[in-house]
Design a protein around this motif. Structure first.
Motif, PDB file in Angstrom:
ATOM      1  N   LEU A   1       0.850  -1.194   0.000  1.00  0.00           N
ATOM      2  CA  LEU A   1       0.000   0.000   0.000  1.00  0.00           C
ATOM      3  C   LEU A   1       0.881   1.238   0.000  1.00  0.00           C
ATOM      4  O   LEU A   1       1.882   1.297   0.726  1.00  0.00           O
ATOM      5  N   VAL A   2       0.512   2.224  -0.829  1.00  0.00           N
ATOM      6  CA  VAL A   2       1.153   3.541  -0.792  1.00  0.00           C
ATOM      7  C   VAL A   2       0.089   4.560  -0.398  1.00  0.00           C
ATOM      8  O   VAL A   2      -0.957   4.655  -1.050  1.00  0.00           O
ATOM      9  N   ILE A   3       0.353   5.285   0.680  1.00  0.00           N
ATOM     10  CA  ILE A   3      -0.540   6.353   1.132  1.00  0.00           C
ATOM     11  C   ILE A   3       0.049   7.679   0.661  1.00  0.00           C
ATOM     12  O   ILE A   3       1.202   7.998   0.979  1.00  0.00           O
ATOM     13  N   VAL A   4      -0.735   8.431  -0.093  1.00  0.00           N
ATOM     14  CA  VAL A   4      -0.272   9.706  -0.647  1.00  0.00           C
ATOM     15  C   VAL A   4      -0.991  10.851   0.054  1.00  0.00           C
ATOM     16  O   VAL A   4      -2.212  10.990  -0.061  1.00  0.00           O
ATOM     17  N   LEU A   5      -0.237  11.653   0.801  1.00  0.00           N
ATOM     18  CA  LEU A   5      -0.789  12.835   1.468  1.00  0.00           C
ATOM     19  C   LEU A   5       0.013  14.055   1.019  1.00  0.00           C
ATOM     20  O   LEU A   5       1.035  14.414   1.609  1.00  0.00           O
ATOM     21  N   LEU A   6      -0.423  14.641  -0.065  1.00  0.00           N
ATOM     22  CA  LEU A   6       0.248  15.792  -0.659  1.00  0.00           C
ATOM     23  C   LEU A   6      -0.791  16.808  -1.142  1.00  0.00           C
ATOM     24  O   LEU A   6      -1.973  16.508  -1.197  1.00  0.00           O
ATOM     25  N   GLY A   7      -0.315  17.982  -1.511  1.00  0.00           N
ATOM     26  CA  GLY A   7      -1.204  18.987  -2.078  1.00  0.00           C
ATOM     27  C   GLY A   7      -1.079  20.350  -1.433  1.00  0.00           C
ATOM     28  O   GLY A   7      -1.265  21.374  -2.091  1.00  0.00           O
ATOM     29  N   THR A   8      -0.734  20.384  -0.145  1.00  0.00           N
ATOM     30  CA  THR A   8      -0.650  21.662   0.555  1.00  0.00           C
ATOM     31  C   THR A   8       0.338  22.612  -0.114  1.00  0.00           C
ATOM     32  O   THR A   8       0.025  23.783  -0.372  1.00  0.00           O
TER      33      THR A   8
ATOM     34  N   ASN B   1       3.509  -7.488  -6.750  1.00  0.00           N
ATOM     35  CA  ASN B   1       2.243  -6.895  -7.168  1.00  0.00           C
ATOM     36  C   ASN B   1       2.296  -5.371  -7.116  1.00  0.00           C
ATOM     37  O   ASN B   1       3.039  -4.786  -6.328  1.00  0.00           O
ATOM     38  N   ILE B   2       1.501  -4.723  -7.951  1.00  0.00           N
ATOM     39  CA  ILE B   2       1.342  -3.278  -7.874  1.00  0.00           C
ATOM     40  C   ILE B   2       0.629  -2.963  -6.560  1.00  0.00           C
ATOM     41  O   ILE B   2      -0.405  -3.555  -6.249  1.00  0.00           O
ATOM     42  N   PRO B   3       1.166  -2.049  -5.758  1.00  0.00           N
ATOM     43  CA  PRO B   3       0.529  -1.765  -4.455  1.00  0.00           C
ATOM     44  C   PRO B   3      -0.807  -1.065  -4.605  1.00  0.00           C
ATOM     45  O   PRO B   3      -1.070  -0.381  -5.601  1.00  0.00           O
ATOM     46  N   GLU B   4      -1.661  -1.237  -3.610  1.00  0.00           N
ATOM     47  CA  GLU B   4      -2.871  -0.452  -3.513  1.00  0.00           C
ATOM     48  C   GLU B   4      -2.485   1.001  -3.220  1.00  0.00           C
ATOM     49  O   GLU B   4      -1.386   1.264  -2.699  1.00  0.00           O
ATOM     50  N   ILE B   5      -3.366   1.916  -3.542  1.00  0.00           N
ATOM     51  CA  ILE B   5      -3.075   3.340  -3.360  1.00  0.00           C
ATOM     52  C   ILE B   5      -4.202   3.993  -2.568  1.00  0.00           C
ATOM     53  O   ILE B   5      -5.377   3.843  -2.904  1.00  0.00           O
ATOM     54  N   LEU B   6      -3.820   4.721  -1.534  1.00  0.00           N
ATOM     55  CA  LEU B   6      -4.777   5.464  -0.718  1.00  0.00           C
ATOM     56  C   LEU B   6      -4.444   6.952  -0.807  1.00  0.00           C
ATOM     57  O   LEU B   6      -3.364   7.384  -0.382  1.00  0.00           O
ATOM     58  N   ILE B   7      -5.350   7.732  -1.383  1.00  0.00           N
ATOM     59  CA  ILE B   7      -5.181   9.176  -1.470  1.00  0.00           C
ATOM     60  C   ILE B   7      -5.804   9.811  -0.230  1.00  0.00           C
ATOM     61  O   ILE B   7      -6.970   9.562   0.076  1.00  0.00           O
ATOM     62  N   VAL B   8      -5.015  10.613   0.470  1.00  0.00           N
ATOM     63  CA  VAL B   8      -5.511  11.306   1.660  1.00  0.00           C
ATOM     64  C   VAL B   8      -5.568  12.802   1.360  1.00  0.00           C
ATOM     65  O   VAL B   8      -4.551  13.411   0.989  1.00  0.00           O
ATOM     66  N   ALA B   9      -6.741  13.396   1.502  1.00  0.00           N
ATOM     67  CA  ALA B   9      -6.879  14.843   1.332  1.00  0.00           C
ATOM     68  C   ALA B   9      -6.327  15.537   2.566  1.00  0.00           C
ATOM     69  O   ALA B   9      -6.710  15.199   3.686  1.00  0.00           O
ATOM     70  N   PRO B  10      -5.411  16.496   2.395  1.00  0.00           N
ATOM     71  CA  PRO B  10      -4.861  17.192   3.569  1.00  0.00           C
ATOM     72  C   PRO B  10      -5.916  18.028   4.270  1.00  0.00           C
ATOM     73  O   PRO B  10      -6.920  18.430   3.661  1.00  0.00           O
ATOM     74  N   PRO B  11      -5.714  18.317   5.547  1.00  0.00           N
ATOM     75  CA  PRO B  11      -6.680  19.151   6.266  1.00  0.00           C
ATOM     76  C   PRO B  11      -6.743  20.557   5.675  1.00  0.00           C
ATOM     77  O   PRO B  11      -5.724  21.106   5.236  1.00  0.00           O
ATOM     78  N   LYS B  12      -7.931  21.116   5.659  1.00  0.00           N
ATOM     79  CA  LYS B  12      -8.117  22.455   5.104  1.00  0.00           C
ATOM     80  C   LYS B  12      -7.350  23.496   5.919  1.00  0.00           C
ATOM     81  O   LYS B  12      -7.142  23.335   7.116  1.00  0.00           O
ATOM     82  N   PHE B  13      -6.963  24.556   5.253  1.00  0.00           N
ATOM     83  CA  PHE B  13      -6.307  25.655   5.934  1.00  0.00           C
ATOM     84  C   PHE B  13      -7.284  26.302   6.924  1.00  0.00           C
ATOM     85  O   PHE B  13      -8.498  26.276   6.721  1.00  0.00           O
ATOM     86  N   SER B  14      -6.739  26.875   7.966  1.00  0.00           N
ATOM     87  CA  SER B  14      -7.557  27.614   8.929  1.00  0.00           C
ATOM     88  C   SER B  14      -7.085  29.066   8.994  1.00  0.00           C
ATOM     89  O   SER B  14      -5.987  29.400   8.539  1.00  0.00           O
TER      90      SER B  14
END
Length: 212
Positions: A82-89, A124-137
């Motif tokens: 599994l690859v967990i992707v937490l990016l975007g900020t 095997n190709i790993p599963e992928i979990l996209i994590v949306a980062p927390p919204k700005f405050s």
């Protein structure tokens, strides 16, 4: 042994807005996630301050473009389940691209790299979990405000856009906003409690994706 790669930015590295340093190891979300899983699951934390999805930042003395380093990490840490992707900020910085839609395009490229990497025979190709980062405050931090002039609006758009992308590409999705929020100290990072809660919150989804 199952292997989980946590690929992210300062939220994964564990940046502490209060001290300018790093959260204790046990408070970082990959550590908190590992504590919720069995001993035969290896959680690998790969966080870098300032990392983007697919965009260059020449102000740093390291390569922050996630697409350039990711193939190396996939190779060095395989086999991966599994690859967990937490990016975007960091994509939302004025000097990077500044928009949620561009960030989603970068995430799409990240997913393509994971799915099409030349893994070893029998891996095997790993599963992928996209994590949306927390919204700005809201924050009184003027430096951050100048760096992310439209950050509040753009970060609020990311969860729904990333959820749609996950559906489109057959990936898992988790919204960090369901368990965590950013600190008003800088408006973009999480305090120790919220960082730890993210790891705990992810556990059920990770177990499901690993078939546990």
């Amino acid at each position: 042994m199952k292997n989980v790669l946590c690929f992210g930015d300062s939220l994964t590295w564990g940046f502490d807005a209060a001290s300018g340093g790093r959260h204790a190891l046990e408070d970082r979300w990959p550590s908190a996630l590992a504590d919720m899983l069995s001993d035969d699951i290896h959680v690998i934390a790969e966080g870098l301050n300032g990392r983007t999805t697919a965009f260059d930042d020449f102000t740093a003395d390291c390569d922050r473009n996630g697409t350039r380093i990711l193939p190396t990490l996939l190779e060095s840490h395989q086999p991966l389940d599994l690859v967990i992707v937490l990016l975007g900020t960091n994509d939302l910085k004025n000097m990077i691209v500044g928009t949620a839609t561009s960030s989603v395009s970068g995430t799409k490229r990240i997913i393509s790299l994971i799915k099409n990497h030349a893994y070893r025979d029998g891996t095997n190709i790993p599963e992928i979990l996209i994590v949306a980062p927390p919204k700005f405050s809201q924050t009184a931090n003027t430096d951050i405000g100048a760096m992310f002039t439209d950050g509040l609006a753009q970060s609020s758009m990311l969860p729904s856009l990333l959820s749609e992308l996950a559906d489109e590409l057959g990936c898992g999705f988790y919204d960090a906003n369901s368990v965590s929020k950013t600190t008003p100290l800088d408006g973009i990072h999480m305090d120790a409690k919220n960082t730890k809660e993210l790891g705990r919150g992810l556990a059920a989804t990770v177990k499901l994706m690993l078939g546990l």
